[in-house]
Design a protein around this motif. Structure first.
Motif, PDB file in Angstrom:
ATOM      1  N   GLU A 297     -35.839 -43.050   3.865  1.00  9.60           N
ATOM      2  CA  GLU A 297     -37.060 -42.727   4.606  1.00  9.60           C
ATOM      3  C   GLU A 297     -36.791 -41.957   5.889  1.00  9.60           C
ATOM      4  N   SER A 298     -35.640 -42.150   6.499  1.00  9.92           N
ATOM      5  CA  SER A 298     -35.359 -41.485   7.771  1.00  9.92           C
ATOM      6  C   SER A 298     -34.818 -40.073   7.564  1.00  9.92           C
ATOM      7  N   THR A 299     -33.992 -39.882   6.530  1.00 11.07           N
ATOM      8  CA  THR A 299     -33.378 -38.564   6.323  1.00 11.07           C
ATOM      9  C   THR A 299     -34.027 -37.765   5.202  1.00 11.07           C
ATOM     10  N   GLY A 300     -34.722 -38.452   4.297  1.00 11.63           N
ATOM     11  CA  GLY A 300     -35.306 -37.759   3.156  1.00 11.63           C
ATOM     12  C   GLY A 300     -34.316 -37.505   2.037  1.00 11.63           C
ATOM     13  N   ASN A 301     -33.061 -37.893   2.219  1.00  6.62           N
ATOM     14  CA  ASN A 301     -32.047 -37.687   1.181  1.00  6.62           C
ATOM     15  C   ASN A 301     -32.334 -38.586  -0.022  1.00  6.62           C
ATOM     16  N   MET A 302     -32.049 -38.055  -1.213  1.00  6.69           N
ATOM     17  CA  MET A 302     -32.338 -38.794  -2.445  1.00  6.69           C
ATOM     18  C   MET A 302     -31.041 -39.157  -3.158  1.00  6.69           C
ATOM     19  N   ARG A 303     -31.077 -40.297  -3.858  1.00  6.57           N
ATOM     20  CA  ARG A 303     -29.953 -40.721  -4.688  1.00  6.57           C
ATOM     21  C   ARG A 303     -30.504 -41.214  -6.028  1.00  6.57           C
ATOM     22  N   ILE A 304     -29.650 -41.168  -7.053  1.00  4.31           N
ATOM     23  CA  ILE A 304     -30.040 -41.618  -8.391  1.00  4.31           C
ATOM     24  C   ILE A 304     -28.942 -42.521  -8.940  1.00  4.31           C
ATOM     25  N   PRO A 310     -25.148 -45.681  -6.849  1.00  5.09           N
ATOM     26  CA  PRO A 310     -25.977 -44.475  -6.835  1.00  5.09           C
ATOM     27  C   PRO A 310     -25.175 -43.260  -6.392  1.00  5.09           C
ATOM     28  N   VAL A 311     -25.610 -42.080  -6.846  1.00  2.00           N
ATOM     29  CA  VAL A 311     -24.949 -40.831  -6.482  1.00  2.00           C
ATOM     30  C   VAL A 311     -25.971 -39.902  -5.824  1.00  2.00           C
ATOM     31  N   PRO A 312     -25.529 -39.010  -4.937  1.00  2.00           N
ATOM     32  CA  PRO A 312     -26.470 -38.128  -4.230  1.00  2.00           C
ATOM     33  C   PRO A 312     -27.143 -37.135  -5.177  1.00  2.00           C
ATOM     34  N   ILE A 313     -28.349 -36.748  -4.814  1.00  2.00           N
ATOM     35  CA  ILE A 313     -29.072 -35.681  -5.506  1.00  2.00           C
ATOM     36  C   ILE A 313     -29.102 -34.484  -4.567  1.00  2.00           C
ATOM     37  N   PRO A 314     -28.412 -33.411  -4.899  1.00  2.00           N
ATOM     38  CA  PRO A 314     -28.328 -32.272  -3.975  1.00  2.00           C
ATOM     39  C   PRO A 314     -29.589 -31.415  -4.009  1.00  2.00           C
TER      40      PRO A 314
END
Length: 420
Positions: A297-304, A310-314
């Protein structure tokens, strides 16, 4: 019939309760979804529940269009009158003459809690077994039925849950049973031998004189040996002679096309990227749930999440995935917006069928197995097999096998870790 002039516009009250405003389109141009099921209900409470389930569609026009079918009207009327019980057994009987309509209603009723969960693939598999052996000679039918029920059906029942569909194991079981039928039929017609009297030479002749699909009889051979029906036969694992792959340049080109191109609709572009970027089998992609994706919620970065971690979603894939999540298809015809699937299917409560995704991506020209192998190889070039396995949801054994096949230096990682 539309309301008389001056009458209150809106849906009439369903049996046993007030009307549902969601059954009335905002435009007022389409009649309410007051289905035939409530005309003469023997059980008003059941009829009201059916109407309520149908009225939960965000797009009632689709329900109205679907209800115009005489087959659908007859089925709804039969459910209302009690002639067809609102049970899985009742819908099984109805499916003999109205398979598509009965199974659509079954999925809708399960999704909205009117029926207990039943895996559709498992239910159809049981019927498929009966149909498969019905017209076979006794010498073939008996061992096939035992193999299908004692091995496959028992195993699939034990592993199937609402979260884990029987689709993939049923598909594999059907292939093995079909090839077993061909083998035993040939064995009986050519040599008048059965599974119990089969010889090792029979197996080797069968495998050597036909396509590689015949290797699927191995599970049956192991079954008759382990159950004591025939101790004289054996069959090892089949090793593929070739390993399909695409070049890294081709992989990057396909990723670019699916990220920025318009050759396919958004859901299939997202599915293709999950294959090309994370080496995910499309059977697994079809079963992904929305809760596998998390957003900081703070950075907007997504993971799956595919495995334990979990791994990052670029970017720019993250933007594409956000767009897909905001407008998932097939949520307006009975499933409502609460579907847990990342790729909701056309039937309520079920995801897209993986074969449909495969067909769409193959039609673009993507070599699906080659794309997955190359994606996995690229990950193994930069990370040890155990880390890749945990990140992408593979077993460590499969990751090491891929590393070995790719001739990668990480295939020796386990030896380094196990030295004293």
């Amino acid at each position: 019939m539309m309301p008389a002039q001056g009458a209150q516009r809106g849906p009439p009250a369903a049996a046993g309760g007030p009307g549902n405003s969601r059954c009335w389109p905002q435009s007022g141009q389409v009649p309410w979804v007051r289905v035939a099921v409530v005309k003469h209900p023997v059980d008003p409470d059941t009829a009201g529940k059916i109407v309520e389930a149908l009225c939960k569609a965000d797009r009632p026009e689709s329900i109205i269009t679907w209800k115009r079918s005489l087959i659908v009207q007859a089925l709804l009327g039969s459910l209302s009158s009690g002639e067809t019980p609102l049970t899985h057994e009742g819908l099984d009987a109805a499916a003999k003459s109205a398979s598509r309509e009965a199974n659509h209603l079954r999925a809708l009723f399960i999704h909205h809690g009117l029926l207990p969960y039943q895996d559709p693939y498992l239910a159809r598999f049981e019927t498929w077994i009966d149909d498969k052996v019905r017209h076979l000679p006794e010498e073939v039918a008996k061992p096939v039925a035992q193999f299908a029920t004692w091995h496959h059906l028992r195993r699939i029942r034990s592993i199937t849950t609402p979260e884990k569909s029987a689709q993939a194991p049923v598909h594999s079981a059907k292939q093995e049973i079909t090839e077993t039928v061909k083998f035993l039929d040939w064995l009986w017609e050519t040599h008048q031998r059965t599974a119990a009297s089969c010889t090792q030479q029979d197996i080797e002749t069968w495998l050597a004189t036909g396509p590689t699909t015949r290797k699927a009889i191995r599970t049956f051979i192991v079954f008759i040996k382990n159950t004591g029906k025939n101790h004289r036969v054996d069959m090892g694992h089949y090793a593929a002679k070739t390993r399909p792959a695409i070049t890294q340049d081709q992989r990057v080109a396909w990723l670019r096309e699916l990220l920025t191109g318009t050759s396919e609709s958004l859901p299939y572009r997202v599915a293709g990227i999950l294959l090309l970027l994370y080496a995910q089998p499309l059977v697994r992609v079809a079963k992904l749930r929305t809760d596998a994706i998390e957003t900081n919620e703070s950075t907007g970065n997504m993971r799956i999440t595919f495995g334990p971690h979990p791994v990052p979603i670029p970017e720019p894939f993250a933007d594409l995935l956000r767009e897909h999540l905001a407008g998932r298809p097939n949520l307006r015809t009975g499933s409502d917006a609460q579907s847990p699937w990342l790729f909701p299917g056309t039937r309520a409560g079920q995801p897209l069928h993986p074969n449909g995704i495969m067909d769409r991506l193959r039609s673009l020209g993507i070599d699906l197995r080659g794309a997955r192998n190359t994606a996995l190889d690229e990950h193994l070039l930069v990370s040890p097999p155990p880390l890749v396995a945990d990140a992408l949801g593979y077993s460590h054994q499969v990751a090491f096998l891929h590393a070995d096949a790719a001739g990668d230096a990480w295939s020796r990682y386990v030896n380094l870790r196990t030295r004293p």
